[in-house]
Design a protein around this motif. Structure first.
Motif, PDB file in Angstrom:
ATOM      1  N   ALA A 186       0.845  -1.196   0.000  1.00  0.00           N
ATOM      2  CA  ALA A 186       0.000   0.000   0.000  1.00  0.00           C
ATOM      3  C   ALA A 186       0.882   1.247   0.000  1.00  0.00           C
ATOM      4  N   VAL A 187       0.427   2.278  -0.705  1.00  0.00           N
ATOM      5  CA  VAL A 187       1.224   3.500  -0.811  1.00  0.00           C
ATOM      6  C   VAL A 187       0.877   4.502   0.286  1.00  0.00           C
ATOM      7  N   ARG A 188      -0.301   4.355   0.906  1.00  0.00           N
ATOM      8  CA  ARG A 188      -0.667   5.222   2.021  1.00  0.00           C
ATOM      9  C   ARG A 188      -1.752   4.563   2.846  1.00  0.00           C
ATOM     10  N   LYS A 189      -1.961   5.086   4.066  1.00  0.00           N
ATOM     11  CA  LYS A 189      -3.009   4.547   4.924  1.00  0.00           C
ATOM     12  C   LYS A 189      -3.716   5.688   5.645  1.00  0.00           C
ATOM     13  N   VAL A 190      -4.989   5.476   5.939  1.00  0.00           N
ATOM     14  CA  VAL A 190      -5.810   6.495   6.597  1.00  0.00           C
ATOM     15  C   VAL A 190      -6.643   5.807   7.676  1.00  0.00           C
ATOM     16  N   ARG A 191      -6.702   6.400   8.847  1.00  0.00           N
ATOM     17  CA  ARG A 191      -7.509   5.851   9.936  1.00  0.00           C
ATOM     18  C   ARG A 191      -8.752   6.700  10.133  1.00  0.00           C
ATOM     19  N   GLY A 192      -9.897   6.048  10.277  1.00  0.00           N
ATOM     20  CA  GLY A 192     -11.159   6.765  10.465  1.00  0.00           C
ATOM     21  C   GLY A 192     -12.010   6.085  11.518  1.00  0.00           C
ATOM     22  N   GLY A 193     -13.139   6.710  11.851  1.00  0.00           N
ATOM     23  CA  GLY A 193     -14.035   6.151  12.859  1.00  0.00           C
ATOM     24  C   GLY A 193     -13.854   6.824  14.198  1.00  0.00           C
ATOM     25  N   ARG A 194     -14.747   6.488  15.138  1.00  0.00           N
ATOM     26  CA  ARG A 194     -14.740   7.105  16.462  1.00  0.00           C
ATOM     27  C   ARG A 194     -13.682   6.482  17.353  1.00  0.00           C
ATOM     28  N   LYS A 195     -13.097   7.306  18.211  1.00  0.00           N
ATOM     29  CA  LYS A 195     -12.072   6.840  19.136  1.00  0.00           C
ATOM     30  C   LYS A 195     -12.645   6.507  20.509  1.00  0.00           C
ATOM     31  N   ASP A 196     -13.989   6.583  20.654  1.00  0.00           N
ATOM     32  CA  ASP A 196     -14.604   6.305  21.944  1.00  0.00           C
ATOM     33  C   ASP A 196     -14.252   4.888  22.404  1.00  0.00           C
ATOM     34  N   VAL A 197     -14.229   4.708  23.702  1.00  0.00           N
ATOM     35  CA  VAL A 197     -13.979   3.379  24.255  1.00  0.00           C
ATOM     36  C   VAL A 197     -15.104   2.444  23.821  1.00  0.00           C
ATOM     37  N   GLY A 198     -14.736   1.295  23.321  1.00  0.00           N
ATOM     38  CA  GLY A 198     -15.732   0.338  22.876  1.00  0.00           C
ATOM     39  C   GLY A 198     -16.149   0.512  21.434  1.00  0.00           C
ATOM     40  N   LYS A 199     -15.741   1.610  20.790  1.00  0.00           N
ATOM     41  CA  LYS A 199     -16.070   1.839  19.388  1.00  0.00           C
ATOM     42  C   LYS A 199     -14.911   1.365  18.511  1.00  0.00           C
ATOM     43  N   ASN A 200     -15.248   0.936  17.303  1.00  0.00           N
ATOM     44  CA  ASN A 200     -14.226   0.409  16.403  1.00  0.00           C
ATOM     45  C   ASN A 200     -13.759   1.468  15.412  1.00  0.00           C
ATOM     46  N   GLN A 201     -12.455   1.619  15.321  1.00  0.00           N
ATOM     47  CA  GLN A 201     -11.884   2.437  14.275  1.00  0.00           C
ATOM     48  C   GLN A 201     -11.528   1.539  13.097  1.00  0.00           C
ATOM     49  N   VAL A 202     -11.441   2.153  11.924  1.00  0.00           N
ATOM     50  CA  VAL A 202     -11.079   1.404  10.720  1.00  0.00           C
ATOM     51  C   VAL A 202      -9.870   2.066  10.095  1.00  0.00           C
ATOM     52  N   GLU A 203      -8.891   1.252   9.726  1.00  0.00           N
ATOM     53  CA  GLU A 203      -7.707   1.752   9.041  1.00  0.00           C
ATOM     54  C   GLU A 203      -7.738   1.244   7.606  1.00  0.00           C
ATOM     55  N   SER A 204      -7.684   2.186   6.641  1.00  0.00           N
ATOM     56  CA  SER A 204      -7.741   1.829   5.224  1.00  0.00           C
ATOM     57  C   SER A 204      -6.375   2.006   4.577  1.00  0.00           C
ATOM     58  N   HIS A 205      -5.948   0.981   3.851  1.00  0.00           N
ATOM     59  CA  HIS A 205      -4.664   0.998   3.146  1.00  0.00           C
ATOM     60  C   HIS A 205      -4.938   1.100   1.648  1.00  0.00           C
ATOM     61  N   PHE A 206      -4.368   2.123   1.007  1.00  0.00           N
ATOM     62  CA  PHE A 206      -4.644   2.400  -0.404  1.00  0.00           C
ATOM     63  C   PHE A 206      -3.473   1.968  -1.281  1.00  0.00           C
TER      64      PHE A 206
END
Length: 212
Positions: free
Chosen positions: A119-139
């Motif tokens: 992957a040439v870059r990555k981006v993290r998104g989603g809520r950082k709240d405890v118990g919530k899931n973040q998603v990391e996308s690799h492009f």
């Protein structure tokens, strides 16, 4: 058969990798050789099985974060062993858009596609709240995807981007996280450095830095 492997996002090598198992005394009990892009984690079972066949007896398996996948934690337990490997969120969680063959390179902190492209870059998104899931996308570089012989089922013609996303769910491994805080984990973890000395010995005095 050689492939491009990565030791970081900016450095690469073309060739092969050897995956080792050894005792605390430095005796090699198993070796698995793969092409350069292969991930370390999936080799654990083969290394353990070969070590057993060689007569080695052990109840702890020490490795780096590349070996801490859920499958390896389950496998180690089935062998009556504790896996002394720190959890890494990217390799310990299933991806929502999982396609077979994508592997995580712990050194570069990027995913590598089945064709061996990183992957040439990555981006993290989603809520950082405890118990919530973040998603990391690799492009990935779609110019490579357009010409890739493995694009069917992976890259959709005309798409402006190709990404691979992974959910960060380290809480699924709460037992391992708890184990990481114990003295037993910390004591065995200190022995991890010894494998680097063995790799250096193989690559330098024995000349295995070059394929023969």
């Amino acid at each position: 058969d050689a492939r491009t492997g990565h030791k970081s996002a900016d450095s690469s090598f073309f060739g092969y990798k050897h995956h080792l198992a050894m005792t605390e005394e430095g005796i090699i009990t198993a070796v698995v050789v793969t092409s350069g892009e292969a991930a370390d984690g999936p080799q654990l079972a083969s290394l353990v099985e070969k070590s057993h066949l060689a007569g080695a007896e052990f109840d702890h398996i020490v490795g780096d974060g590349a070996y801490s996948s859920r499958d390896n934690l389950i496998y180690a337990a089935s062998q009556g062993c504790r896996l002394v490997a720190p959890l890494h969120p990217q390799i310990s969680s299933p991806a929502p858009n999982r396609v077979e063959g994508f592997t995580y390179n712990k050194d570069a902190e990027r995913y590598v596609c089945p064709a061996g492209h990183m992957a040439v870059r990555k981006v993290r998104g989603g809520r950082k709240d405890v118990g919530k899931n973040q998603v990391e996308s690799h492009f990935f570089d779609i110019e490579l995807c357009k010409q890739c012989p493995l694009r069917e089922g992976c890259y959709k013609d005309g798409a402006k981007s190709k990404s691979y996303s992974v959910s960060l769910k380290s809480r699924e491994h709460s037992d391992q996280l708890d184990y990481e805080q114990t003295d037993d984990f910390k004591d065995h973890r200190r022995k991890r450095f010894a494998i680097e000395a063995k790799n250096s010995q193989l690559k330098n005095p024995h000349g295995l830095a070059r394929n023969k």
